[in-house]
Design a protein around this motif. Structure first.
Motif, PDB file in Angstrom:
ATOM      1  N   SER A 437       0.920  -0.954  -0.017  1.00  0.00           N
ATOM      2  CA  SER A 437       0.410   0.402  -0.038  1.00  0.00           C
ATOM      3  C   SER A 437       0.806   1.182   0.135  1.00  0.00           C
ATOM      4  CB  SER A 437      -0.692  -0.165   0.934  1.00  0.00           C
ATOM      5  OG  SER A 437      -1.248   1.226   1.585  1.00  0.00           O
ATOM      6  N   GLU A 440       4.395   1.015   1.304  1.00  0.00           N
ATOM      7  CA  GLU A 440       4.457   0.670   2.376  1.00  0.00           C
ATOM      8  C   GLU A 440       3.713  -0.886   2.851  1.00  0.00           C
ATOM      9  OE1 GLU A 440       6.513   1.750   5.005  1.00  0.00           O
ATOM     10  OE2 GLU A 440       6.534   3.552   4.049  1.00  0.00           O
ATOM     11  N   TRP A 441       4.389  -1.701   3.572  1.00  0.00           N
ATOM     12  CA  TRP A 441       3.634  -2.955   3.554  1.00  0.00           C
ATOM     13  C   TRP A 441       2.821  -3.622   4.576  1.00  0.00           C
ATOM     14  CZ3 TRP A 441       7.362  -7.922   2.771  1.00  0.00           C
ATOM     15  CH2 TRP A 441       8.648  -7.272   1.789  1.00  0.00           C
ATOM     16  N   ILE A 442       1.861  -3.912   4.312  1.00  0.00           N
ATOM     17  CA  ILE A 442       0.860  -3.980   5.612  1.00  0.00           C
ATOM     18  C   ILE A 442       0.939  -5.712   5.860  1.00  0.00           C
ATOM     19  CG2 ILE A 442      -1.674  -4.249   6.345  1.00  0.00           C
ATOM     20  CD1 ILE A 442      -1.940  -1.309   4.445  1.00  0.00           C
ATOM     21  N   SER A 443       0.519  -6.233   6.953  1.00  0.00           N
ATOM     22  CA  SER A 443       0.992  -7.812   7.356  1.00  0.00           C
ATOM     23  C   SER A 443      -0.051  -8.221   7.488  1.00  0.00           C
ATOM     24  CB  SER A 443       1.661  -7.866   8.569  1.00  0.00           C
ATOM     25  OG  SER A 443       1.058  -9.214   8.702  1.00  0.00           O
ATOM     26  N   SER A 444      -0.902  -8.726   5.973  1.00  0.00           N
ATOM     27  CA  SER A 444      -2.448  -9.729   6.507  1.00  0.00           C
ATOM     28  C   SER A 444      -2.183 -10.223   7.683  1.00  0.00           C
ATOM     29  CB  SER A 444      -2.951 -10.477   5.564  1.00  0.00           C
ATOM     30  OG  SER A 444      -1.783 -11.448   5.352  1.00  0.00           O
ATOM     31  N   LEU A 447      -3.035  -7.984  11.045  1.00  0.00           N
ATOM     32  CA  LEU A 447      -4.046  -7.462  10.822  1.00  0.00           C
ATOM     33  C   LEU A 447      -5.497  -8.294  11.235  1.00  0.00           C
ATOM     34  CD1 LEU A 447      -5.164  -4.661  10.095  1.00  0.00           C
ATOM     35  CD2 LEU A 447      -5.466  -4.736   7.544  1.00  0.00           C
ATOM     36  N   ARG A 473      -4.668  -1.341  -0.976  1.00  0.00           N
ATOM     37  CA  ARG A 473      -5.413  -1.678  -0.306  1.00  0.00           C
ATOM     38  C   ARG A 473      -6.316  -2.855   0.838  1.00  0.00           C
ATOM     39  NH1 ARG A 473      -3.886   1.208   3.125  1.00  0.00           N
ATOM     40  NH2 ARG A 473      -5.564   1.858   4.333  1.00  0.00           N
ATOM     41  N   VAL A 499      -4.326  -1.271  15.457  1.00  0.00           N
ATOM     42  CA  VAL A 499      -3.427  -1.306  14.983  1.00  0.00           C
ATOM     43  C   VAL A 499      -2.903   1.026  14.416  1.00  0.00           C
ATOM     44  CG1 VAL A 499      -3.761  -3.664  13.683  1.00  0.00           C
ATOM     45  CG2 VAL A 499      -4.676  -1.110  12.722  1.00  0.00           C
ATOM     46  N   THR A 500      -1.743   0.468  13.024  1.00  0.00           N
ATOM     47  CA  THR A 500      -1.530   1.813  12.857  1.00  0.00           C
ATOM     48  C   THR A 500      -3.196   2.545  12.206  1.00  0.00           C
ATOM     49  OG1 THR A 500      -0.622   1.751  10.995  1.00  0.00           O
ATOM     50  CG2 THR A 500       0.639   1.674  12.868  1.00  0.00           C
ATOM     51  N   TRP A 502      -3.115   4.073   9.075  1.00  0.00           N
ATOM     52  CA  TRP A 502      -2.989   3.380   7.984  1.00  0.00           C
ATOM     53  C   TRP A 502      -3.055   2.354   7.487  1.00  0.00           C
ATOM     54  CZ3 TRP A 502       1.032   1.208   5.274  1.00  0.00           C
ATOM     55  CH2 TRP A 502       2.115   0.491   6.068  1.00  0.00           C
ATOM     56  N   TRP A 503      -3.129   1.407   8.237  1.00  0.00           N
ATOM     57  CA  TRP A 503      -3.318  -0.486   8.307  1.00  0.00           C
ATOM     58  C   TRP A 503      -4.589  -0.529   8.164  1.00  0.00           C
ATOM     59  CZ3 TRP A 503      -0.208  -4.924  10.555  1.00  0.00           C
ATOM     60  CH2 TRP A 503       1.127  -5.092  10.154  1.00  0.00           C
TER      61      TRP A 503
END
Ligand code: ADP
Length: 537
Positions: A437, A440-444, A447, A473, A499-500, A502-503
Motif C-alpha cells: 500500500s 509500504e507493506w501491511i502484514s495481513s 491485521l 489496500r 493498529v496504525t 493507515w492499516w
C-alpha cells in the motif's frame, strides 16, 4: 582426507519405529473412531501384527518396492496401519486429500500412478464419481470390517483376516521413497513431495524433542491435523517412537466429538490448524465444559490468533505455535521456552511464545534473505524471504527434473519472516498475501490477528485488493460467531485502538470465510471475489 568410522551402517527405516514401540511400549493403547463403527482399541503389539497382515495383503495384490498406493482416509487406526505397512514393504503411500477439488484429487492420484486405492467407507461416493478418470488404479479397498464393506468392494478386514501376523521386513535403502504428499496447489497443479525413510525417521526423532513436541510415554496424543496433510505433522511417528497413547478422532472433527474423546480418553496433547480450535473454544464457551486432562496444544498451519492462546492459557492449557509446510515434512519450528526468556518473567515469556511461529531447532536451518539473496540480520526487526535447509527439507518436487533449491541447498519457503537473536522466527506474511500500500507493506497476518480479538468474531480474513491510488489496500472479511451482531463501526473502533491508522481496512464485509482443502483461509478466492470492490477508491 578422512578415515571411515567403525560403527554399524544400519539404515533408518520407518518400520523400526513401530517395531520399537511394540517391544518397548507393548501395552500402550491406540484408540480410534471409525466411520460408523464402534470405538476401536488395541495396543502397539496388536497394531504391529496387523501392520504385518496388511503388508502380506498388499504383496498378494502384487504391490512391491517402489509401487505407489493411495489412501483416501481419515485419522483412524487402519490408516495408521497403512503408514507402516506400505513403506515397510518398500512401497510409497500417497495420502490423497479428500477435500481437494475433483480435478486436483484426480491429478494427484494419477500423477502418483497409484495401483491400489484404500478408502474409508464414506469416500465411496467420491470414488464412484471419479472412478472412470482414475485409469491407473487396479484395486479399490474399503477400510472397513466385513459387515460394513459396501457391496461390490473388497474390504480391508476380510482381506487381512487370514494373513500371518509377522513379516520378514526387507532391508531398504534409507533414501528410498516412503510417503508422497501433495501441496494443496493454490496456484497451478498440486506438487508432490516424496519423503524418504531417512527424512521421516530423522524428522520423527527431532519432533519428539523438548524443543519441539517434547513427548514422553505419559502423553496421550490426539492428532487433529489430518493424516493426509503432510502425515499429520509426523505425529504418527514422533508419538510412536515415544510410546504415547494415541487417540484418533476419525472423521468426526466437530468440537463436541473431540471434547468427548479428550474427556473419556484422557487426552493431554493435541495439535491442529487454528480453525479447529476456534470451533472448540466456541463449544467450551457455550457449554461451560472444562478442558478435561488437556495440557498442551500445538497450533500451526496458519498464524495463531493471540486471543486464542490467551483463552487456552486461562483454562490451564499451554499453547505453542508451529510453523511448517509440506516441503519441510512438515516440521520447521515450534515455539518453546528458553532460560533466557524465563528470566524476563512469565508475561514476557508468554508474549514471545504466543506471537512467534517457533524457534530454531537442530536439523532445520533457517535464515532470511533480501531480494538479491543476501542474508539479513537476525535482529527481530528486519524481515526477508525465509529460506530453509536440512535433511527433511525438499530437494526437488516429485517427477521434476530441476532442483527446488538454490546452489547452496536453501529452499525458498515463500514466506516473509523476521528472526531474533534467540532464534525465534515470526512470519509476517506469505509473499503472495502481503499487501503493498503506497510503497509500504501491511502484514495481513497481523491485521487478522488484531481483528480476531474483537468479541463476536469467529474468523477474520484480510486480503489486499487493487486500489487506484495506493496500488493495494486491505479489505477485511469477518465471519461472526452464531448469534453475534457486529457492525463495521464497532470493528473499526476496535481495530483503531490496536493498529496504525493507515492499516485500517478500506472495507469490512461480513459473511462466511472461504477455506482451502487444508483448512486455511483461501485468500485467492477472497481477492478474486472482491477484485473490483475498491475500483472507485
Ligand atoms: P498448503 O496449505 O499450501 O498445501 P502447507 O500446508 O505446506 O501447504 O502450507 C505451508 C504454509 O502455511 C507456510 O508456507 C506458511 O505460509 C503457512 N503456515 C504454516 N504454519 C504457519 C504459522 N504458524 N503461522 C503462519 N503461517 C503458517
Amino acid at each position: 582426507m578422512t578415515i571411515a568410522g567403525s560403527m554399524q551402517v544400519r539404515g533408518l527405516a520407518i518400520i523400526d519405529i513401530i517395531r520399537h514401540a511394540a517391544a518397548a511400549h507393548p501395552t500402550r493403547e491406540i484408540v480410534s473412531r471409525n466411520v460408523d463403527e464402534p470405538l476401536w482399541r488395541y495396543d502397539y503389539v496388536r497394531c504391529f501384527e496387523r501392520v504385518a497382515r496388511c503388508a502380506h495383503m498388499l504383496v498378494r495384490l502384487g504391490i512391491g518396492g517402489g509401487d505407489r498406493v493411495s489412501s483416501l482416509a481419515w485419522n483412524t487406526h487402519r490408516h495408521f496401519e497403512l503408514f507402516y505397512a506400505v513403506p515397510g514393504i518398500g512401497a510409497v503411500l500417497h495420502t490423497a486429500n479428500p477435500r481437494l477439488p475433483d480435478d486436483h484429487l484426480v491429478f494427484t492420484i494419477n500423477h502418483a500412478a497409484s495401483r491400489v486405492l484404500l478408502i474409508d467407507a464414506n469416500m465411496v461416493p467420491i470414488v464412484e464419481r471419479l472412478r472412470s478418470r482414475l485409469g491407473v488404479v487396479e484395486h479399490v479397498i474399503v477400510l472397513a470390517d466385513a459387515d460394513r464393506t459396501p457391496a461390490g468392494y473388497a474390504g480391508y478386514e476380510a482381506l487381512i483376516a487370514d494373513e500371518p501376523t509377522t513379516y520378514a521386513w526387507p532391508d531398504l535403502d534409507e533414501h528410498c521413497g516412503a510417503f508422497l504428499c501433495y501441496t494443496s496447489g493454490t496456484t497451478g497443479d498440486p506438487k508432490g513431495v516424496l519423503y524418504s525413510h531417512r527424512s521421516v525417521v530423522l524428522h520423527a526423532m527431532a519432533a519428539g524433542l523438548s524443543g519441539a513436541f517434547g513427548f514422553s510415554a505419559f502423553d496421550v496424543v490426539m492428532p487433529c491435523s489430518s493424516l493426509y496433510h503432510a502425515t499429520a505433522w509426523g505425529l504418527p511417528f514422533a508419538g510412536t517412537i515415544n510410546g504415547v497413547k494415541f487417540v484418533l478422532p476419525g472423521d468426526r472433527m466437530d468440537a463436541a466429538s473431540l471434547h468427548e474423546l479428550i474427556v473419556n480418553e484422557g487426552v493431554t496433547f493435541s495439535g491442529g490448524v487454528p480453525t479447529i480450535w476456534t470451533m472448540y473454544l466456541d463449544y467450551i464457551a457455550r457449554t461451560a465444559a472444562g478442558p478435561g486432562t488437556l495440557k498442551r496444544i500445538v497450533i500451526g498451519g496458519s498464524a495463531v490468533p493471540r486471543d486464542m492462546a490467551v483463552t487456552f492459557d486461562r483454562m490451564g492449557v499451554t499453547v505453542q505455535q508451529l510453523w511448517g509446510m509440506t516441503e519441510t515434512s512438515p516440521l520447521g519450528v515450534v515455539a518453546t521456552p528458553t532460560p533466557a526468556l524465563a528470566e524476563l518473567g512469565r508475561e514476557a515469556e508468554q508474549e514471545r511464545i504466543w506471537t512467534r511461529q517457533g524457534r530454531m531447532q537442530f536439523g532445520i536451518e533457517i535464515r532470511i534473505v533480501d531480494d538479491e539473496g543476501q542474508p539479513l540480520p537476525h535482529d527481530g526487526e528486519t524481515s526477508g524471504a525465509l529460506m530453509v535447509r536440512g535433511p527433511w527439507v525438499i530437494e526437488r518436487y516429485y517427477r521434476a527434473d530441476a532442483t527446488a533449491c538454490d546452489a547452496d541447498g536453501w529452499f525458498d519457503t515463500g514466506d516473509i519472516a523476521t528472526i531474533d537473536r534467540e532464534g525465534f522466527m515470526r512470519i509476517t506474511d506469505r509473499k503472495k498475501d502481503v499487501i503493498k500500500s503506497g510503497g509500504e507493506w501491511i502484514s495481513s497476518i497481523d491485521l487478522e490477528n488484531a481483528a480476531a480479538g474483537c468479541p463476536g468474531v469467529k474468523v477474520a480474513a484480510v486480503a489486499g485488493v487493487h486500489h487506484p491510488k495506493w496500488e493495494e489496500r486491505p479489505i477485511l472479511l469477518i465471519e461472526p460467531h452464531d448469534g453475534a451482531t457486529l457492525t463495521e463501526d464497532h470493528v473499526v473502533a476496535f481495530l483503531a485502538a490496536r493498529v496504525t491508522r493507515w492499516w485500517l481496512p478500506d472495507r469490512i464485509l461480513f459473511g462466511p470465510v472461504p477455506l482451502t482443502a487444508t483448512g486455511k483461509i483461501d485468500k485467492k478466492v477472497i481477492r478474486e471475489t472482491h477484485r473490483d470492490i475498491l475500483r472507485d477508491g
